[in-house]
Design a protein around this motif. Structure first.
Motif, PDB file in Angstrom:
ATOM      1  N   ARG A  44       0.829  -1.208   0.000  1.00 10.78           N
ATOM      2  CA  ARG A  44       0.000   0.000   0.000  1.00 10.78           C
ATOM      3  C   ARG A  44       0.864   1.260   0.000  1.00 10.78           C
ATOM      4  NH1 ARG A  44      -4.433  -0.179   4.679  1.00 10.78           N
ATOM      5  NH2 ARG A  44      -4.564   2.005   3.969  1.00 10.78           N
ATOM      6  N   THR A  45       0.387   2.270  -0.734  1.00 10.83           N
ATOM      7  CA  THR A  45       1.027   3.577  -0.766  1.00 10.83           C
ATOM      8  C   THR A  45      -0.058   4.641  -0.683  1.00 10.83           C
ATOM      9  OG1 THR A  45       0.900   3.841  -3.166  1.00 10.83           O
ATOM     10  CG2 THR A  45       2.851   2.692  -2.293  1.00 10.83           C
ATOM     11  N   ALA A  46       0.346   5.869  -0.524  1.00 11.77           N
ATOM     12  CA  ALA A  46      -0.630   6.965  -0.493  1.00 11.77           C
ATOM     13  C   ALA A  46      -1.412   7.023  -1.798  1.00 11.77           C
ATOM     14  CB  ALA A  46       0.087   8.289  -0.240  1.00 11.77           C
ATOM     15  N   GLU A  47      -0.743   6.701  -2.906  1.00  6.99           N
ATOM     16  CA  GLU A  47      -1.403   6.767  -4.214  1.00  6.99           C
ATOM     17  C   GLU A  47      -2.383   5.613  -4.430  1.00  6.99           C
ATOM     18  OE1 GLU A  47       2.188   9.127  -4.166  1.00  6.99           O
ATOM     19  OE2 GLU A  47       1.869   6.996  -3.725  1.00  6.99           O
ATOM     20  N   SER A  48      -2.135   4.475  -3.821  1.00  5.23           N
ATOM     21  CA  SER A  48      -2.995   3.309  -4.059  1.00  5.23           C
ATOM     22  C   SER A  48      -4.138   3.198  -3.054  1.00  5.23           C
ATOM     23  CB  SER A  48      -2.168   2.020  -4.042  1.00  5.23           C
ATOM     24  OG  SER A  48      -1.608   1.790  -2.759  1.00  5.23           O
ATOM     25  N   GLY A  49      -4.126   4.023  -2.010  1.00  5.26           N
ATOM     26  CA  GLY A  49      -5.228   4.034  -1.057  1.00  5.26           C
ATOM     27  C   GLY A  49      -5.351   2.747  -0.272  1.00  5.26           C
ATOM     28  N   ASP A  50      -6.539   2.129  -0.284  1.00  2.00           N
ATOM     29  CA  ASP A  50      -6.796   0.918   0.499  1.00  2.00           C
ATOM     30  C   ASP A  50      -6.281  -0.345  -0.186  1.00  2.00           C
ATOM     31  OD1 ASP A  50      -8.052   2.416   2.455  1.00  2.00           O
ATOM     32  OD2 ASP A  50     -10.050   2.180   1.540  1.00  2.00           O
ATOM     33  N   ALA A  51      -5.774  -0.222  -1.384  1.00  2.00           N
ATOM     34  CA  ALA A  51      -5.263  -1.375  -2.127  1.00  2.00           C
ATOM     35  C   ALA A  51      -3.729  -1.370  -2.122  1.00  2.00           C
ATOM     36  CB  ALA A  51      -5.779  -1.342  -3.560  1.00  2.00           C
ATOM     37  N   GLY A  52      -3.165  -2.522  -2.390  1.00  2.00           N
ATOM     38  CA  GLY A  52      -1.730  -2.568  -2.614  1.00  2.00           C
ATOM     39  C   GLY A  52      -1.404  -1.982  -3.976  1.00  2.00           C
ATOM     40  N   GLN A  53      -0.189  -1.511  -4.137  1.00  3.02           N
ATOM     41  CA  GLN A  53       0.205  -0.854  -5.383  1.00  3.02           C
ATOM     42  C   GLN A  53       0.985  -1.792  -6.298  1.00  3.02           C
ATOM     43  OE1 GLN A  53       1.896   3.345  -5.739  1.00  3.02           O
ATOM     44  NE2 GLN A  53       3.765   2.132  -5.961  1.00  3.02           N
ATOM     45  N   LEU A  78      -8.127 -12.022 -10.761  1.00  6.21           N
ATOM     46  CA  LEU A  78      -7.580 -12.994  -9.821  1.00  6.21           C
ATOM     47  C   LEU A  78      -8.017 -12.706  -8.385  1.00  6.21           C
ATOM     48  CD1 LEU A  78      -3.916 -13.456 -11.159  1.00  6.21           C
ATOM     49  CD2 LEU A  78      -5.925 -14.899 -11.582  1.00  6.21           C
ATOM     50  N   GLY A  79      -8.827 -11.674  -8.205  1.00  6.46           N
ATOM     51  CA  GLY A  79      -9.317 -11.356  -6.875  1.00  6.46           C
ATOM     52  C   GLY A  79      -8.267 -10.748  -5.959  1.00  6.46           C
ATOM     53  N   LEU A  80      -7.316 -10.028  -6.527  1.00  7.84           N
ATOM     54  CA  LEU A  80      -6.258  -9.392  -5.748  1.00  7.84           C
ATOM     55  C   LEU A  80      -6.591  -7.922  -5.522  1.00  7.84           C
ATOM     56  CD1 LEU A  80      -3.177 -10.920  -7.622  1.00  7.84           C
ATOM     57  CD2 LEU A  80      -3.986 -11.544  -5.340  1.00  7.84           C
ATOM     58  N   ASN A  81      -6.452  -7.466  -4.290  1.00  8.27           N
ATOM     59  CA  ASN A  81      -6.737  -6.069  -3.949  1.00  8.27           C
ATOM     60  C   ASN A  81      -5.511  -5.220  -4.268  1.00  8.27           C
ATOM     61  OD1 ASN A  81      -8.030  -3.774  -2.933  1.00  8.27           O
ATOM     62  ND2 ASN A  81      -7.259  -4.145  -0.850  1.00  8.27           N
ATOM     63  N   LEU A  82      -5.302  -5.020  -5.548  1.00  7.72           N
ATOM     64  CA  LEU A  82      -4.144  -4.278  -6.037  1.00  7.72           C
ATOM     65  C   LEU A  82      -4.610  -3.215  -7.027  1.00  7.72           C
ATOM     66  CD1 LEU A  82      -1.715  -7.278  -6.732  1.00  7.72           C
ATOM     67  CD2 LEU A  82      -1.518  -5.625  -4.851  1.00  7.72           C
ATOM     68  N   LYS A  83      -3.915  -2.081  -7.031  1.00  6.14           N
ATOM     69  CA  LYS A  83      -4.241  -0.977  -7.930  1.00  6.14           C
ATOM     70  C   LYS A  83      -2.989  -0.551  -8.689  1.00  6.14           C
ATOM     71  CE  LYS A  83      -5.851   3.846  -7.979  1.00  6.14           C
ATOM     72  NZ  LYS A  83      -6.299   4.987  -7.138  1.00  6.14           N
ATOM     73  N   VAL A  84      -3.138  -0.412  -9.992  1.00  9.54           N
ATOM     74  CA  VAL A  84      -2.013   0.054 -10.807  1.00  9.54           C
ATOM     75  C   VAL A  84      -1.853   1.558 -10.629  1.00  9.54           C
ATOM     76  CG1 VAL A  84      -1.100   0.316 -13.141  1.00  9.54           C
ATOM     77  CG2 VAL A  84      -2.331  -1.778 -12.498  1.00  9.54           C
ATOM     78  N   VAL A  85      -0.641   1.974 -10.298  1.00  3.53           N
ATOM     79  CA  VAL A  85      -0.291   3.391 -10.197  1.00  3.53           C
ATOM     80  C   VAL A  85       0.888   3.617 -11.147  1.00  3.53           C
ATOM     81  CG1 VAL A  85       0.574   5.243  -8.715  1.00  3.53           C
ATOM     82  CG2 VAL A  85      -1.083   3.570  -7.804  1.00  3.53           C
ATOM     83  N   TYR A  86       0.759   4.574 -12.045  1.00  4.15           N
ATOM     84  CA  TYR A  86       1.813   4.804 -13.038  1.00  4.15           C
ATOM     85  C   TYR A  86       2.851   5.802 -12.525  1.00  4.15           C
ATOM     86  CZ  TYR A  86      -1.119   2.298 -16.335  1.00  4.15           C
ATOM     87  OH  TYR A  86      -1.858   1.331 -16.960  1.00  4.15           O
TER      88      TYR A  86
END
Length: 350
Positions: A177-186, A205-213
């Motif tokens: 997790r980062t500030a940019e990804s919020g509640d998700a992992g980055q 795949l049911g992963l709580n992940l967010k793409v941050v560029y």
């Protein structure tokens, strides 16, 4: 280029001086001067193994080659530019363009060639422009084998070996997790123009992940370096070949095997993609008018092929601040056995 014709020292000149033949010495000097062209080099400035013949005069023909926003693409394009100009006499213009825009540009002839297409991201373009005969032709394999994926610094696996697979990421997403990804992992991406399926993969795949560029390859690498220096967690989109693998110990996360369903989704429904990235045999693509416009350039670029190691050596120099053309020349000077067949193919088509 550094290689020129052979030196006279210790050969003919030394022999005439030892014999004391002044007239022979004068004749030798006159002969040597007669061989020098206006640019001050033998045979018009040709270099390397082709230095004993005249470079074709193709200067009125401009070849436009794509440079995509990664160092490997710059390496390919600059090697081609130097050799097309020095050995085949063309004028070459390098055009910075993202990998999506290059196919329409090839179709219209605004570009003549792109030298590194990753097929996993361009199945739709291949069907639309190449298979359909819509202004673009397949230029053959580059010789470089690519692999895109999700990568981690290997130090993370010492305490959490489960992170080496996508199943092991599940439940551990907060680690990234980062500030940019919020509640998700980055998942840290690079240039947003790159063709990726990362958000679809994570979602399906049911992963709580967010793409941050990060915004660019350079910014992404800066983030990797910062995390690496502090031994902090980072999960990121990346690929091989790349010079960074020589600098950092990285491990690719094991994602699901590519299935026929994912192959279809990559072309027709990217949001449904739920697999890892396939291994990519990188290929070249040309405007379909290039062969008629510049047959020797077409033959040269069709024959152009080298290895991951060749490309990495040039790309590392570019990353370290060396001018791309100079990095290309350094490699060219050291590897005439690799590129001479490309030039020979071009000369045969002249």
């Amino acid at each position: 280029m550094a290689r020129k014709g052979g030196s006279m020292a210790g050969t003919g000149l030394g022999r005439f001086v030892r014999l004391g033949g002044l007239l022979a010495l004068v004749a030798l000097v006159v002969t040597a001067c007669a061989d020098v062209q206006e640019d001050g080099s033998p045979d018009g400035g040709a270099t390397g193994p082709t230095a004993d013949r005249q470079v074709p005069d193709n200067r009125d023909i401009t070849i436009k080659i794509a440079v995509n926003p990664w160092d490997g693409s710059a390496a390919n394009a600059n090697v081609a530019k130097v050799l097309l100009e020095d050995e085949l006499g063309y004028t070459v213009e390098l055009v910075e363009i993202d990998e999506f825009a290059q196919f329409p540009a090839l179709a219209t002839g605004d570009l003549d060639a792109t030298l590194e297409v990753w097929p996993s991201g361009h199945g739709k373009d291949y069907k639309k422009y190449i298979e359909a005969g819509a202004g673009v032709v397949d230029g053959g394999e580059l010789g470089v084998i690519g692999q895109i994926g999700w990568w981690l610094p290997t130090y993370l696996l010492e305490e959490r070996p489960e992170l080496a697979t996508w199943e092991g990421l599940k439940g551990n997403e907060d680690l990234f997790r980062t500030a940019e990804s919020g509640d998700a992992g980055q998942i840290l991406g690079g240039d947003p123009s790159f063709v990726t399926f990362d958000q679809a993969i994570a979602d399906n795949l049911g992963l709580n992940l967010k793409v941050v560029y990060a915004g660019s390859e350079a910014a992404q690498l800066s983030a990797l370096d910062a995390a690496y220096q502090k031994q902090e967690p980072i999960l990121f989109y990346f690929w091989t070949p790349h010079w960074a693998h020589a600098q950092y110990d990285l491990t690719m996360v094991e994602l699901p095997e590519v299935t026929p369903e994912c192959e279809d989704a990559a072309v027709n429904d990217p949001d449904a993609y739920a697999c890892g990235y396939p291994q990519d045999v990188l290929y070249k693509a040309f405007h379909d008018g290039l062969q008629a416009k510049a047959p020797s350039a077409f033959a040269f670029l069709s024959a152009m092929s080298y290895t991951n190691e060749d490309q990495n050596a040039i790309a590392l120099e570019i990353h370290n601040g060396v001018d791309p053309a100079e990095a290309a020349r350094t490699w060219i000077d050291a590897h005439p056995d690799v590129w001479q067949p490309w030039v020979d193919a071009g000369l045969a088509a002249e």
